[in-house]
Design an enzyme around this catalytic site. Structure first.
Site, PDB file in Angstrom:
ATOM      1  N   THR A  71       0.846  -1.202   0.000  1.00 52.83           N
ATOM      2  CA  THR A  71       0.000   0.000   0.000  1.00 52.83           C
ATOM      3  C   THR A  71       0.878   1.246   0.000  1.00 52.83           C
ATOM      4  O   THR A  71       0.706   2.143  -0.843  1.00 52.83           O
ATOM      5  CB  THR A  71      -0.918   0.004   1.246  1.00 52.83           C
ATOM      6  OG1 THR A  71      -1.700  -1.193   1.228  1.00 52.83           O
ATOM      7  CG2 THR A  71      -1.827   1.218   1.267  1.00 52.83           C
ATOM      8  N   ASN A 145      -5.582  -9.966  -7.333  1.00 48.47           N
ATOM      9  CA  ASN A 145      -5.715 -10.649  -6.051  1.00 48.47           C
ATOM     10  C   ASN A 145      -6.975 -11.492  -5.946  1.00 48.47           C
ATOM     11  O   ASN A 145      -6.998 -12.489  -5.232  1.00 48.47           O
ATOM     12  CB  ASN A 145      -5.686  -9.624  -4.909  1.00 48.47           C
ATOM     13  CG  ASN A 145      -6.555  -8.425  -5.180  1.00 48.47           C
ATOM     14  OD1 ASN A 145      -6.318  -7.689  -6.131  1.00 48.47           O
ATOM     15  ND2 ASN A 145      -7.570  -8.231  -4.371  1.00 48.47           N
ATOM     16  N   SER A 193       4.965  -6.875  -1.886  1.00 50.56           N
ATOM     17  CA  SER A 193       4.505  -7.011  -0.503  1.00 50.56           C
ATOM     18  C   SER A 193       5.121  -8.275   0.072  1.00 50.56           C
ATOM     19  O   SER A 193       5.083  -9.332  -0.567  1.00 50.56           O
ATOM     20  CB  SER A 193       2.978  -7.124  -0.483  1.00 50.56           C
ATOM     21  OG  SER A 193       2.525  -7.408   0.819  1.00 50.56           O
ATOM     22  N   HIS A 195       4.246 -10.038   2.906  1.00 50.25           N
ATOM     23  CA  HIS A 195       3.417 -11.071   3.548  1.00 50.25           C
ATOM     24  C   HIS A 195       2.615 -11.917   2.576  1.00 50.25           C
ATOM     25  O   HIS A 195       2.053 -12.940   2.950  1.00 50.25           O
ATOM     26  CB  HIS A 195       2.507 -10.457   4.634  1.00 50.25           C
ATOM     27  CG  HIS A 195       1.372  -9.619   4.140  1.00 50.25           C
ATOM     28  ND1 HIS A 195       0.064 -10.020   4.234  1.00 50.25           N
ATOM     29  CD2 HIS A 195       1.338  -8.397   3.564  1.00 50.25           C
ATOM     30  CE1 HIS A 195      -0.732  -9.079   3.751  1.00 50.25           C
ATOM     31  NE2 HIS A 195       0.026  -8.079   3.343  1.00 50.25           N
ATOM     32  N   THR A 231      13.416   5.283  10.215  1.00 50.18           N
ATOM     33  CA  THR A 231      14.301   4.142  10.482  1.00 50.18           C
ATOM     34  C   THR A 231      13.686   2.854   9.937  1.00 50.18           C
ATOM     35  O   THR A 231      12.515   2.564  10.181  1.00 50.18           O
ATOM     36  CB  THR A 231      14.541   4.019  11.998  1.00 50.18           C
ATOM     37  OG1 THR A 231      15.072   5.257  12.447  1.00 50.18           O
ATOM     38  CG2 THR A 231      15.502   2.887  12.327  1.00 50.18           C
ATOM     39  N   CYS A 310     -11.176  -7.982   3.332  1.00 52.25           N
ATOM     40  CA  CYS A 310     -11.455  -6.613   3.768  1.00 52.25           C
ATOM     41  C   CYS A 310     -10.984  -6.447   5.198  1.00 52.25           C
ATOM     42  O   CYS A 310     -11.248  -7.296   6.035  1.00 52.25           O
ATOM     43  CB  CYS A 310     -12.950  -6.340   3.740  1.00 52.25           C
ATOM     44  SG  CYS A 310     -13.553  -6.166   2.094  1.00 52.25           S
TER      45      CYS A 310
HETATM   46  N1  PLP Z   1      -1.896  -4.883  -3.964  1.00 56.62           N
HETATM   47  C1  PLP Z   1      -2.467  -6.086  -4.067  1.00 56.62           C
HETATM   48  C2  PLP Z   1      -2.688  -6.676  -5.422  1.00 56.62           C
HETATM   49  C3  PLP Z   1      -2.842  -6.779  -2.917  1.00 56.62           C
HETATM   50  O1  PLP Z   1      -3.424  -7.982  -3.027  1.00 56.62           O
HETATM   51  C4  PLP Z   1      -2.608  -6.186  -1.655  1.00 56.62           C
HETATM   52  C5  PLP Z   1      -3.050  -6.862  -0.409  1.00 56.62           C
HETATM   53  O2  PLP Z   1      -4.074  -7.512  -0.337  1.00 56.62           O
HETATM   54  C6  PLP Z   1      -2.006  -4.927  -1.601  1.00 56.62           C
HETATM   55  C7  PLP Z   1      -1.661  -4.307  -2.782  1.00 56.62           C
HETATM   56  C8  PLP Z   1      -1.704  -4.264  -0.280  1.00 56.62           C
HETATM   57  O3  PLP Z   1      -0.587  -4.901   0.297  1.00 56.62           O
HETATM   58  P1  PLP Z   1      -0.045  -4.589   1.763  1.00 56.62           P
HETATM   59  O4  PLP Z   1      -0.907  -5.367   2.690  1.00 56.62           O
HETATM   60  O5  PLP Z   1       1.377  -5.076   1.757  1.00 56.62           O
HETATM   61  O6  PLP Z   1      -0.134  -3.117   1.968  1.00 56.62           O
END
Ligand code: PLP
Length: 369
Positions: A71, A145, A193, A195, A231, A310
């Protein structure tokens, strides 16, 4: 684990190698900007992680800017490009992380439609590029996603470059699932990302092509070459780096699990004929709305999502399925199962058993969509 975890697109469990790297980093506890020996040790660890992230996408380490996740990286990319781009075009299926931010950050942005298969419409994008003030910044994600559909980024890039534009590619869902090469994609900005790839939450990166415009908008310390002050979270980036080292090592095994599920599910699979990530299945159980189905799966010990995860736990209509013109059944009932490094045949067995139970509920007259 007492449950079958089939929600890797919401977040992949932390890989043991990432947890080990994080434990080593936590033991250091120094600021990587400090010049003393402890600081230098922390910096070394951070720079090793930067090399690992860069290697996963074919970039130079100096072009990896660590952030708190995808994000922030998406928002940072818009700021970075602001001085160089005169307009913004984004696809209709971008993640909320970008799509919900754009009306505030870049009013007047144009939206490029997608086909029924959830692939960006290249002809429509070409027309938008013709009309938009130049140079344009174009944002198209590498893999969606919700559907897992992989976008034709190299072809998007060719259109964008013809018009002298810049390309922002959100690869959050692609990392660890398919090979990524920033040069082959011809992306100006690439977003990752941690995670989603088995690293910790709260870490990500904005990766830059050589020479990518970068307007430094924020004051503060000079971290990340002044591009993202504050940092760095050493433990998180160490875990992120370790996860990147393992990127897509499980893709063939995961694809076999996903394909077995789809062969045996006996329900509509959305965008099945489009190029998709090997781990994602968006399907529509016929008799239950998605929010009810997710609870039914949960009661059966199976973790899945209703379309996009969500943060509020509320299920909204999927913008992605709407943009695709998906069937009314798909729009109300679509459930996403997504697999990853920790997935096993037992998870698929549990998912199929729960789905069979849910399909049987209609006969018992429990619920109708
Ligand atoms: N972009 C996509 C395609 C995602 O699936 C997600 C998370 O679901 C994000 C951005 C946001 O990622 P983060 O949780 O690392 O901010």
């Amino acid at each position: 684990m007492a449950y079958a975890y089939c929600d890797h697109n919401a977040g992949s469990p932390l890989r043991p190698e990432a947890a080990e790297a994080m434990a080593r980093a936590l033991a250091l506890s120094a600021n990587p900007s400090s010049v003393h020996a402890a600081g230098r040790a922390a910096r070394r660890l951070m720079e090793d992680a930067r090399e690992q992230v860069a290697a996963a996408v074919g970039a130079a380490a100096e072009n990896v800017v660590f952030t708190s996740g995808a994000t922030e990286a998406l928002h940072l990319a818009l700021e970075a490009a602001r001085g160089a781009a005169k307009s913004l075009i984004l696809s209709a299926i971008e993640h909320d992380a970008l799509a919900e931010h754009v009306p505030h950050a870049w009013p007047g942005a144009r939206i490029a439609p997608v086909t029924r298969e959830g692939v960006v419409d290249l002809a429509a994008l070409g027309s938008l590029l013709d009309e938009a003030p130049k140079p344009a910044l174009v944002a198209v994600m590498l893999a969606n996603n919700e559907t897992g559909v992989i976008q034709p980024i190299a072809r998007v890039a060719a259109l964008v470059r013809e018009q002298g534009g810049l390309l922002l590619v959100d690869a959050a869902q692609a990392l660890g699932r398919i090979a990524i090469d920033i040069a082959a994609l011809d992306a100006t900005y690439l977003v990752l990302s941690s995670h989603k790839a088995g690293g910790p939450q709260g870490a990500g990166a904005l990766v830059l092509a050589p020479g990518a415009p970068f307007r430094i908008a924020k004051g503060g310390g000079g971290q990340e070459r002044g591009r993202r002050p504050g940092t760095e979270n050493i433990a998180a980036v160490a875990g992120f780096g370790a996860a990147c080292k393992l990127a897509d090592d499980e893709a063939a095994r995961v694809r076999a699990l996903r394909d077995r599920f789809e062969r045996e599910a006996g329900v509509e699979i959305i965008a099945q004929s489009a190029p998709r990530l090997p781990n994602t299945s968006l399907f529509a159980p016929p008799h239950l709305r998605a929010e009810t189905a997710v609870i039914a799966f949960d009661l059966a010990g199976v973790c899945v999502s209703a379309g996009a995860a969500c943060s509020s736990g509320k299920v909204r209509k999927s913008r992605v399925l709407e943009a695709m013109g998906a069937s009314p059944l798909a729009q109300t009932n679509a459930v996403r199962a997504s697999f990853g490094w920790s997935s096993t045949d037992a998870d698929v067995d549990a998912l199929l058993a729960a789905l069979a139970q849910i399909k049987g509920r209609r006969d018992a007259g429990v619920e109708a969509a």
